[in-house]
Design a protein around this motif. Structure first.
Motif, PDB file in Angstrom:
ATOM      1  N   SER A  68      49.028  50.585  72.202  1.00 54.85           N
ATOM      2  CA  SER A  68      48.857  49.162  72.471  1.00 54.85           C
ATOM      3  C   SER A  68      47.594  48.914  73.269  1.00 54.85           C
ATOM      4  N   GLU A  69      47.122  47.684  73.144  1.00 48.95           N
ATOM      5  CA  GLU A  69      45.986  47.241  73.959  1.00 48.95           C
ATOM      6  C   GLU A  69      46.260  45.801  74.356  1.00 48.95           C
ATOM      7  N   LYS A  70      46.082  45.524  75.629  1.00 52.58           N
ATOM      8  CA  LYS A  70      46.346  44.178  76.151  1.00 52.58           C
ATOM      9  C   LYS A  70      45.558  43.142  75.340  1.00 52.58           C
ATOM     10  N   GLY A  71      46.272  42.137  74.849  1.00 56.86           N
ATOM     11  CA  GLY A  71      45.627  41.065  74.090  1.00 56.86           C
ATOM     12  C   GLY A  71      45.380  41.370  72.631  1.00 56.86           C
ATOM     13  N   LYS A  72      45.675  42.621  72.202  1.00 57.24           N
ATOM     14  CA  LYS A  72      45.378  42.994  70.808  1.00 57.24           C
ATOM     15  C   LYS A  72      46.598  43.493  70.041  1.00 57.24           C
ATOM     16  N   GLY A  73      47.765  43.341  70.638  1.00 57.65           N
ATOM     17  CA  GLY A  73      48.979  43.731  69.927  1.00 57.65           C
ATOM     18  C   GLY A  73      49.406  45.163  70.178  1.00 57.65           C
ATOM     19  N   SER A  74      50.541  45.519  69.586  1.00 55.44           N
ATOM     20  CA  SER A  74      51.136  46.847  69.770  1.00 55.44           C
ATOM     21  C   SER A  74      51.527  47.433  68.416  1.00 55.44           C
ATOM     22  N   THR A  75      51.568  48.763  68.358  1.00 56.10           N
ATOM     23  CA  THR A  75      52.074  49.467  67.186  1.00 56.10           C
ATOM     24  C   THR A  75      53.102  50.485  67.657  1.00 56.10           C
ATOM     25  N   PHE A  76      54.315  50.382  67.106  1.00 55.56           N
ATOM     26  CA  PHE A  76      55.377  51.338  67.419  1.00 55.56           C
ATOM     27  C   PHE A  76      55.551  52.283  66.241  1.00 55.56           C
ATOM     28  N   TYR A  77      55.728  53.564  66.552  1.00 58.00           N
ATOM     29  CA  TYR A  77      55.888  54.605  65.534  1.00 58.00           C
ATOM     30  C   TYR A  77      57.255  55.275  65.684  1.00 58.00           C
ATOM     31  N   ILE A  78      57.940  55.436  64.560  1.00 53.25           N
ATOM     32  CA  ILE A  78      59.176  56.228  64.537  1.00 53.25           C
ATOM     33  C   ILE A  78      58.924  57.366  63.557  1.00 53.25           C
TER      34      ILE A  78
END
Length: 218
Positions: free
Chosen positions: A203-213
């Motif tokens: 994740s990056e503040k202001g640029k969204g998040s990516t979660f991985y499973i």
């Protein structure tokens, strides 16, 4: 677990309002679709009551999760259906890009669905603007990787380190609509680890998040 109940309640409310719309009421197919959603979400809330009891066992390490052969793509599509009305109501989208050509895993379908819904629900909650969510799958050796990418508020490195800890919640400043007890991602981690998998985030503040499973394939 509170937002586990808020998501189906919100979906039921939206479906009821849609049915009450004079234009919808004459469209039998549309009404039946919304009634189906209400029935499914109601079932989901019933299952969540059971899950609250299971979670207390999980805390005491008494949980024995039964697992069967399931298709991860079916689980993802099912999970996406649970958030689609809320996402649409906020003018956003949730799109699937399921490119893994093998997707069978050994999993508990209820818990696994909850895990994906949890991550999607977080993506919706932490998107101050219209939620824009993309879900991908790919194969890496003998594992399937499920990737949930949003374009929301994102997290700082300090928050990212603690996000899977029990009862940890980021102070969201002006985002007053983000409520809950911070159990969601701790639950996700425990369930995925019980499935011999891994869960992590970028994740990056202001640029969204990516979660991985990452889960082993059958």
């Amino acid at each position: 677990m509170t937002h586990e109940f808020k998501t189906p309640i919100a979906t039921i409310n939206l479906a009821v309002e849609a049915i009450r719309n004079p234009k919808s009421i004459a469209d039998t197919d549309k009404v039946l679709r919304y009634l189906g959603m209400i029935r499914d979400e109601n079932k989901r809330m019933h299952a969540q009551v059971e899950n609250v009891l299971r979670i207390s066992k999980l805390e005491k390490n008494q949980l024995d999760i039964s697992k069967d052969r399931v298709d991860a793509h079916d689980i993802i599509n099912d999970a996406m259906a649970h958030v689609e009305l809320i996402v649409a109501d906020r003018g956003g989208y949730v799109n699937a890009h399921l490119d893994a050509d093998r997707s069978e895993v050994l999993a508990n379908d209820v818990h696994f669905t909850n895990v994906v819904v949890n991550i999607l629900d977080n993506a919706v909650k932490y998107s101050p603007e219209a939620p824009k969510i993309d879900v991908y799958t790919e194969l890496v050796k003998n594992h399937i990787i499920i990737k949930v990418k949003d374009q929301g508020a994102g997290m700082s490195k300090a928050v990212l380190k603690k996000v899977f800890e029990k009862f940890y919640r980021e102070h969201t400043g002006d985002i007053h609509n983000v409520k809950g007890h911070g159990l969601g991602l701790a639950y996700v981690k425990r369930i995925i680890e019980d499935h011999q998998g891994e869960v992590y985030a970028e994740s990056e503040k202001g640029k969204g998040s990516t979660f991985y499973i990452k889960l082993p394939l059958i």
